[in-house]
Design an enzyme around this catalytic site. Structure first.
Site, PDB file in Angstrom:
ATOM      1  N   PRO A  98     -14.092  60.546 -19.750  1.00  0.00           N
ATOM      2  CA  PRO A  98     -13.157  59.499 -20.149  1.00  0.00           C
ATOM      3  C   PRO A  98     -13.201  58.325 -19.164  1.00  0.00           C
ATOM      4  O   PRO A  98     -13.205  58.529 -17.946  1.00  0.00           O
ATOM      5  CB  PRO A  98     -11.785  60.198 -20.110  1.00  0.00           C
ATOM      6  CG  PRO A  98     -12.099  61.644 -20.289  1.00  0.00           C
ATOM      7  CD  PRO A  98     -13.445  61.862 -19.635  1.00  0.00           C
ATOM      8  N   LEU A 103     -11.809  59.948 -13.306  1.00  0.00           N
ATOM      9  CA  LEU A 103     -12.730  61.081 -13.352  1.00  0.00           C
ATOM     10  C   LEU A 103     -14.162  60.657 -13.008  1.00  0.00           C
ATOM     11  O   LEU A 103     -15.118  61.375 -13.296  1.00  0.00           O
ATOM     12  CB  LEU A 103     -12.678  61.760 -14.738  1.00  0.00           C
ATOM     13  CG  LEU A 103     -11.305  62.342 -15.103  1.00  0.00           C
ATOM     14  CD1 LEU A 103     -11.313  62.890 -16.525  1.00  0.00           C
ATOM     15  CD2 LEU A 103     -10.881  63.452 -14.134  1.00  0.00           C
ATOM     16  N   SER A 105     -16.184  58.089 -14.007  1.00  0.00           N
ATOM     17  CA  SER A 105     -17.166  57.732 -15.038  1.00  0.00           C
ATOM     18  C   SER A 105     -18.081  56.598 -14.578  1.00  0.00           C
ATOM     19  O   SER A 105     -19.288  56.654 -14.804  1.00  0.00           O
ATOM     20  CB  SER A 105     -16.480  57.410 -16.374  1.00  0.00           C
ATOM     21  OG  SER A 105     -16.084  56.081 -16.429  1.00  0.00           O
ATOM     22  N   ASP A 150     -16.687  59.090  -5.036  1.00  0.00           N
ATOM     23  CA  ASP A 150     -17.183  59.252  -6.418  1.00  0.00           C
ATOM     24  C   ASP A 150     -18.708  59.244  -6.473  1.00  0.00           C
ATOM     25  O   ASP A 150     -19.320  60.068  -7.162  1.00  0.00           O
ATOM     26  CB  ASP A 150     -16.666  58.115  -7.308  1.00  0.00           C
ATOM     27  CG  ASP A 150     -15.165  58.175  -7.539  1.00  0.00           C
ATOM     28  OD1 ASP A 150     -14.474  58.840  -6.749  1.00  0.00           O
ATOM     29  OD2 ASP A 150     -14.692  57.560  -8.504  1.00  0.00           O
TER      30      ASP A 150
HETATM   31  O1  PMV Z   1     -11.366  55.588  -9.328  1.00  0.00           O
HETATM   32  P1  PMV Z   1     -10.444  56.735  -9.091  1.00  0.00           P
HETATM   33  O2  PMV Z   1      -9.236  56.717  -9.914  1.00  0.00           O
HETATM   34  O3  PMV Z   1     -11.139  58.049  -9.087  1.00  0.00           O
HETATM   35  O4  PMV Z   1      -9.840  56.539  -7.610  1.00  0.00           O
HETATM   36  C1  PMV Z   1     -10.586  56.808  -6.515  1.00  0.00           C
HETATM   37  C2  PMV Z   1      -9.746  57.310  -5.423  1.00  0.00           C
HETATM   38  C3  PMV Z   1      -9.212  56.303  -4.435  1.00  0.00           C
HETATM   39  O5  PMV Z   1      -9.061  57.017  -3.214  1.00  0.00           O
HETATM   40  C4  PMV Z   1      -7.869  55.801  -4.898  1.00  0.00           C
HETATM   41  C5  PMV Z   1     -10.143  55.111  -4.218  1.00  0.00           C
HETATM   42  C6  PMV Z   1     -11.424  55.434  -3.465  1.00  0.00           C
HETATM   43  O6  PMV Z   1     -12.308  54.571  -3.510  1.00  0.00           O
HETATM   44  O7  PMV Z   1     -11.547  56.485  -2.834  1.00  0.00           O
END
Ligand code: PMV
Length: 318
Positions: A98, A103, A105, A150
């Site tokens: 999503p 998550l 993406s 991420d």
């Molecule tokens: O993009 P998201 O919703 O997975 O947020 C990432 C997590 C944060 O710590 C808020 C931002 C980051 O870059 O680590």
């Protein structure tokens, strides 16, 4: 034709605090984005085939379809094409993750695109380079804000502890229930809001970040030893601290409390930036089905996700 796929992620502990250098613990999940690259002499085209979009608008006069999710995906792919000086190609993107939900993406799309182009153009970039290029591209599209969590998880898979450096940790996977509010969130806006609070009240927010960082570090051994009750407890504490930072919403909290109600979950919290997006809950053994019903009753879109999945890979059958 060359195809690569990369996983989405959940942040188990440490979102927001990680932007200021505290530790965060995340896991790659079993939802993937896939990017296919093929030669197209004289043209460069980006196709977004299926992006799990949460809506679009249609302008009756111009006949134009506007979709933030599709616009974001093309923005990220354009940045990858520019970075790798790639042209005369058709790039097709599909994703089961999503969009704008916390998550991962966009990171999965960027990492899969770099990996597909890496192989197609025979660039021979090692994984470390894929992860760092992906992080730079994410940051440039998000105006310089963002930790490498991420993009590291999309590249390496498994579980990562991220602070000033990225540590890959071998841990048993968790079966989680994910509840999506259906309200897309804007990571950059949420991060900016928390960072503003940090600048205004450093004497308080530093302590909150420090507490969140200790939770992330303590969670590693709890996961390794499968001490799930204690892990759930830490999820609840981490959620309280995220609430203190102001990133909770009524929809997220309704699901989080529905999950905990009647002892259905061992713990539950926001995952990602908050302000919309998703929450995660750790079910009791054999309690996942009841938990999913409780979250659906709290008006969430609900699914199971397993952490610790494989990172970016080339797909043999494009
Ligand atoms: O993009 P998201 O919703 O997975 O947020 C990432 C997590 C944060 O710590 C808020 C931002 C980051 O870059 O680590």
């Amino acid at each position: 034709m060359t195809a690569a796929s990369a996983p989405g992620k959940v942040i188990l502990f440490g979102e927001h605090a990680v932007v200021s250098g505290a530790a965060a613990l995340g896991g790659a999940i079993d939802l993937r984005a896939r990017v296919t690259v093929e030669d197209m002499p004289g043209r460069t085209q980006i196709d977004a085939c299926n992006l799990m979009l949460q809506g679009f608008s249609y302008d009756l006069i111009s006949g134009q379809v506007n979709s933030t999710g599709a616009a974001n995906a093309t923005r990220y792919i354009s940045a990858v094409l520019k970075e790798l000086e790639a042209r005369d190609l058709k790039v097709s993107v599909e994703s089961c993750i999503p969009a704008a939900s916390g998550l991962g993406s966009s990171a999965a799309i960027v990492v899969a695109a770099i990996a597909a182009l890496n192989s197609h153009m025979d660039l021979r970039l090692p994984k470390k380079e894929i992860a760092s290029k992906a992080h730079e591209i994410e940051k440039s599209v998000q105006n310089g804000l963002g930790s490498p969590t991420d993009t590291a998880l999309a590249t390496y898979g498994g579980h990562c502890l991220v602070s000033s450096e990225i540590q890959l940790i071998d841990l048993p996977g968790l079966e989680l229930v994910v509840g999506c509010t259906g309200r897309p969130h804007d990571t950059r806006a949420e991060v900016e809001r928390v960072q503003r609070l940090h600048r205004r009240r450093p004497e308080i927010v530093d302590l909150v970040f420090q507490a969140i960082g200790s939770i992330s570090s303590s969670a590693v051994s709890l996961m390794r030893e499968q001490r799930l009750e204690e892990l759930g407890e830490l999820m609840n504490v981490n959620h309280g601290l995220l609430e203190a930072l102001g990133v909770g919403t009524r929809e997220l909290c309704e699901m989080i409390y529905a999950a905990r109600g009647a002892g259905r979950a061992l713990g539950s919290k926001i995952t990602g930036a908050g302000g919309g997006g998703c929450m995660i809950a750790l079910p009791r053994p054999d309690g996942a089905a009841a938990l999913m019903v409780a979250l659906e009753q709290a008006r969430g879109t609900v699914f199971m996700a397993r952490t610790g999945c494989e990172g970016v890979r080339l797909e043999a059958d494009p």
